[in-house]
Design an enzyme around this catalytic site. Sequence first.
Site, short mmCIF file in Angstrom:
data_model
loop_
_atom_site.label_atom_id
_atom_site.label_comp_id
_atom_site.label_asym_id
_atom_site.label_seq_id
_atom_site.Cartn_x
_atom_site.Cartn_y
_atom_site.Cartn_z
N ASP A 21 2.60 -2.58 10.13
CA ASP A 21 1.63 -3.28 10.52
C ASP A 21 1.72 -3.38 12.02
OD1 ASP A 21 -0.74 -5.05 11.00
OD2 ASP A 21 0.71 -6.98 10.35
N ASN A 23 -0.97 -4.40 14.12
CA ASN A 23 -1.58 -5.20 14.98
C ASN A 23 -1.77 -6.78 14.20
OD1 ASN A 23 -3.11 -4.60 12.49
ND2 ASN A 23 -5.03 -4.76 13.31
N ASP A 25 -1.76 -8.26 11.31
CA ASP A 25 -2.88 -8.84 10.42
C ASP A 25 -2.13 -9.13 8.86
OD1 ASP A 25 -2.98 -6.14 9.53
OD2 ASP A 25 -5.28 -6.25 9.93
N ASP A 29 -1.50 -0.06 8.96
CA ASP A 29 -2.51 0.62 9.54
C ASP A 29 -2.20 2.22 10.13
OD1 ASP A 29 -1.46 0.01 12.09
OD2 ASP A 29 -2.20 -1.94 11.60
N ASP A 98 -5.45 12.16 1.01
CA ASP A 98 -5.64 11.75 -0.64
C ASP A 98 -7.10 12.22 -0.64
OD1 ASP A 98 -5.00 11.11 -3.27
OD2 ASP A 98 -3.66 9.73 -2.25
N ASP A 199 -6.37 13.59 -6.16
CA ASP A 199 -6.34 12.35 -7.31
C ASP A 199 -7.11 12.75 -8.65
OD1 ASP A 199 -5.49 9.34 -7.65
OD2 ASP A 199 -7.83 9.46 -8.15
N GLU A 256 -2.79 15.99 -8.67
CA GLU A 256 -2.48 15.02 -9.76
C GLU A 256 -3.26 15.48 -10.98
OE1 GLU A 256 -2.02 10.35 -10.41
OE2 GLU A 256 -3.92 11.20 -9.53
N HIS A 329 3.38 6.17 -5.42
CA HIS A 329 2.56 4.90 -5.29
C HIS A 329 2.30 4.24 -6.75
CE1 HIS A 329 -0.38 7.68 -5.66
NE2 HIS A 329 -1.05 6.79 -5.96
N ASP A 330 2.44 5.19 -7.87
CA ASP A 330 1.91 4.81 -9.00
C ASP A 330 3.36 4.49 -10.03
OD1 ASP A 330 -0.66 4.65 -8.78
OD2 ASP A 330 -0.86 6.76 -9.04
#
Length: 566
Positions: A21, A23, A25, A29, A98, A199, A256, A329-330
């Site tokens: 991150d 910035n 928040d 990013d 992706d 995907d 995928e 990520h899955d």
Amino acid sequence: MKQKWWQKEVIYQIYPKSFYDSNNDGIGDIKGITEKLDYLQSLGITMVWICPIYQSPMADNGYDISDYYQLNPEFGEMKDLDELIGKAREKGIKIVLDLVINHTSDEHPWFQDFLENPNSKYKDYYVVKSGKDGQPPNNWRSVFGGSVWEPLKNTNYYYFHSFGVKQPDLNWENKEVREELYKMVNYWLDKGIAGFRVDAITFIKKDQSYEDSPADGVDGLAKCTKKGRNQPGIEKFLHELQEKTFSKYDCVTIGEAPGVPYEQYGDFIGDNGYFSMIFDFRYADLDVASGSEWFKRVDWNVIDLKNLIFTSQTEIQKVGWGANFLENHDQNRSISKYIKEAENRNFYSATMLGAMFFYLRGTPFIYQGQEIGMTNFKRKSINEFDDISSIDQYYRSMNEGFSKEEALHFINLRSRDNSRTPFHWSEREYGGFSEVKPWLGMNENYKSINVEQQEKDPDSILNFYKKIIQVRQSGMASECLSFGEIEPILEDHPHIVAYKRKLNGKEVICYFNFSSESNVVKLEHKVHEVLLNNYKDEEEIITIQDYVLKPYQALLLLKKEENSYE
């Protein structure tokens, strides 16, 4: 197989929301990725795959796209992406994005126009059917639970969603839809990206009868994958996609493609295949009966794992090239999945796992945090989860007769949130990911597992990953380990995964001990040079034939002629 540039890459997957991150928040990013390019370069990465950064309401963390041509403001602006592509190129790192073309967000202008205008042409951009006697068109269950059909207010129509309710499927039977998507794909390739991870691509073709399937759960529904994935006729769409987009560029495409039987792999990754390579999820899902039903647990042993890996390697080797991975990520964290006893999750088991998958035939993928040994978390309440799939599986588990405690246990084991927790850069608050509370709760072990500590420790998991990469990319057996054939050995051994890589007379023998006990292996030849060893043994040459593999040892040996060291 003719060698291609992308076969030699080392690909690092970034989940941008959780990487860095810049910035403060609480959300990672694009500038955060740019700031960490030196880290990626020092690791040995040559390509980065970034999960979706397009405009999205983030119902499924970016896999619900509302504008394919804009970036989501929380990730940054287009100039930030242009800067990333340029600075990465200067460091020898390519960028892959992706590509999500099975569905859009329900907030996409196409879908919104169709909702507001009964005569909109965009109605035919989506899969829309009439209900039957006040009920949905059929009994198919979405991947994220519940019916695939969502009613349209004040009508007898329903729209189809293979995944979340806010992710309506595009109607690939409509040529106009396909042409819109091809134009978008070419826009991004023209921008200078190296290619795409594609995907859920096997979902684009449905059985056009839309008939009911036999129920497979207490909800009376049936998995949509039975008639809504990899259906006959998909080859027309995939050939057209390849012809009108990818074939025009020297790009890489990683599909995928769950549900593809091995006998069809030639169509997908052969000489004229739709994609450069595809992921095979069979070994990643060995602990569950179905990748989308986590409560159907499966016990497994090392021989089961070997059988899945080597069947995959053999079948892929017949026709093309694979994409090898431990995590994404899955998936849950690999050390938490493949090393069953928590007390054995350490430097040796983490580096053994990393080396075992890295030297399989195919392009290796590293998921963020894997290289420092990040682990699963343990949440105490369903309210602590963000992942919509986890929440669905929690309630489905209880509907299938499991207790609340059992349901929470299943979710902790397999939740996609396991791999989505913010990256551990340091032992500072929030792991150095951000200076404010992140969007998703941190894994509490960031103080003991982080980059800053491991960069300083020559014997860390991170520094061993650098060695793993160096051996494949530029070591004395680099070509053999990159392009050589693979041959399984010790297939019946209950604790050891082993294989040979062979090319042009060179032979590397790879041993990986999945046990907390030592195991003896009999070497076929008298002289070997050690290429990689996660134990600090002094010898560079091994001349004994009964070698004792230590607990969770990874050992790569280059076969040498007996007179080489006389």
